[in-house]
Design a protein around this motif. Structure first.
Motif, mmCIF file in Angstrom:
data_model
loop_
_atom_site.group_PDB
_atom_site.id
_atom_site.type_symbol
_atom_site.label_atom_id
_atom_site.label_comp_id
_atom_site.label_asym_id
_atom_site.label_seq_id
_atom_site.Cartn_x
_atom_site.Cartn_y
_atom_site.Cartn_z
ATOM 1 N N LYS A 1 0.826 -1.211 0.000
ATOM 2 C CA LYS A 1 0.000 0.000 0.000
ATOM 3 C C LYS A 1 0.859 1.259 0.000
ATOM 4 C CE LYS A 1 -4.125 -1.875 2.276
ATOM 5 N NZ LYS A 1 -4.964 -1.845 3.496
ATOM 6 N N ILE A 2 1.904 1.250 0.824
ATOM 7 C CA ILE A 2 2.801 2.416 0.882
ATOM 8 C C ILE A 2 3.537 2.580 -0.454
ATOM 9 C CG2 ILE A 2 4.868 3.395 1.979
ATOM 10 C CD1 ILE A 2 2.529 3.694 3.804
ATOM 11 N N GLU A 3 3.939 1.474 -1.064
ATOM 12 C CA GLU A 3 4.601 1.551 -2.365
ATOM 13 C C GLU A 3 3.680 2.181 -3.413
ATOM 14 O OE1 GLU A 3 7.866 -2.088 -2.009
ATOM 15 O OE2 GLU A 3 5.852 -2.559 -2.778
ATOM 16 N N LYS A 4 2.392 1.842 -3.372
ATOM 17 C CA LYS A 4 1.427 2.448 -4.297
ATOM 18 C C LYS A 4 1.269 3.945 -4.006
ATOM 19 C CE LYS A 4 -1.248 -1.712 -5.222
ATOM 20 N NZ LYS A 4 -2.450 -2.480 -4.903
ATOM 21 N N ILE A 5 1.246 4.282 -2.717
ATOM 22 C CA ILE A 5 1.139 5.694 -2.338
ATOM 23 C C ILE A 5 2.337 6.460 -2.888
ATOM 24 C CG2 ILE A 5 1.238 7.299 -0.370
ATOM 25 C CD1 ILE A 5 -0.485 5.261 1.200
ATOM 26 N N SER B 1 10.213 10.876 1.840
ATOM 27 C CA SER B 1 11.332 10.273 2.594
ATOM 28 C C SER B 1 10.819 9.484 3.800
ATOM 29 C CB SER B 1 12.338 11.337 3.032
ATOM 30 O OG SER B 1 11.737 12.242 3.926
ATOM 31 N N GLU B 2 9.765 9.973 4.437
ATOM 32 C CA GLU B 2 9.170 9.254 5.570
ATOM 33 C C GLU B 2 8.637 7.898 5.100
ATOM 34 O OE1 GLU B 2 5.827 10.001 9.090
ATOM 35 O OE2 GLU B 2 5.832 11.305 7.329
ATOM 36 N N TRP B 3 7.977 7.885 3.953
ATOM 37 C CA TRP B 3 7.433 6.638 3.417
ATOM 38 C C TRP B 3 8.542 5.656 3.056
ATOM 39 C CZ3 TRP B 3 4.073 9.779 -0.498
ATOM 40 C CH2 TRP B 3 2.974 10.323 0.174
ATOM 41 N N THR B 4 9.549 6.157 2.344
ATOM 42 C CA THR B 4 10.631 5.250 1.919
ATOM 43 C C THR B 4 11.393 4.704 3.115
ATOM 44 O OG1 THR B 4 12.062 7.153 1.485
ATOM 45 C CG2 THR B 4 10.915 6.207 -0.406
#
Length: 181
Positions: free
Chosen positions: A32-36, A47-50
């Motif tokens: 899900k985060i990768e799609k975001i 950067s927070e997501w990665t």
């Protein structure tokens, strides 16, 4: 005894299922985060997501602490929910802006109709043209605040400069007819 052995086996299976479910949930959250990230590559939160994905993948590759898996899931969930709220707010802003623009266009249509009616009036036509130009500029700017403000100004103009004199004339006519009778 057999009973205790069976009970331990069931408990172990239950715990394994719990761990499996949490691992699968972590994989889902990573996806899900990768799609975001793909859909919001210019976001300030990138950067927070990665970093969160990197941490989650390290935890996923090590699998040495159940609490780490749960904490990573909670962190990713929090990021996913935060992004969902941001997207909802954006959608609401877009809908609001669309409504403001529709309202401005309706008022513009009213102004143009009044202009047709008052085209030969030297008192009203110039100020009507000015209202139309100003509202057109606000609509073209695509700025919600400008459109809203100018729409309110145009509405007030219509009420004071066009509708109020008509109502007064109708009232004066009614009073004159009452006096006549």
């Amino acid at each position: 005894s057999k009973y205790i052995s069976k009970l331990e086996k069931e408990t172990n299976q239950s715990n394994l299922k719990l761990v499996d479910d949490e691992i699968n949930y972590l994989k889902t959250n990573i996806s899900k985060i990768e799609k975001i990230i793909i859909n919001n590559s210019n976001s300030p939160s990138l950067s927070e997501w990665t970093n969160s994905i990197k941490e989650a993948k390290i935890i996923l590759s090590n699998l040495d602490n159940f609490d780490d898996i749960k904490n990573s899931n909670q962190n990713l969930e929090s990021l996913i929910n935060k992004q969902a709220q941001i997207e909802l707010a954006k959608k609401q802003d877009e809908e609001n802006k669309k409504q403001i623009k529709n309202d401005a266009n309706k008022i513009m249509a009213d102004l143009k109709d009044y202009l047709k009616e008052y085209l030969t009036s030297p008192q009203i036509a110039p100020s009507l043209l000015e209202q139309i130009k100003t509202l057109e500029t606000a609509i073209k700017s695509d700025d919600s605040n400008k459109m809203k403000t100018q729409s309110q100004v145009a509405k007030k103009y219509i009420e004071l400069e066009i509708l109020a004199p008509i109502k007064k004339a109708e009232e004066d006519k009614r009073i004159a007819e009452e006096k006549r009778i």
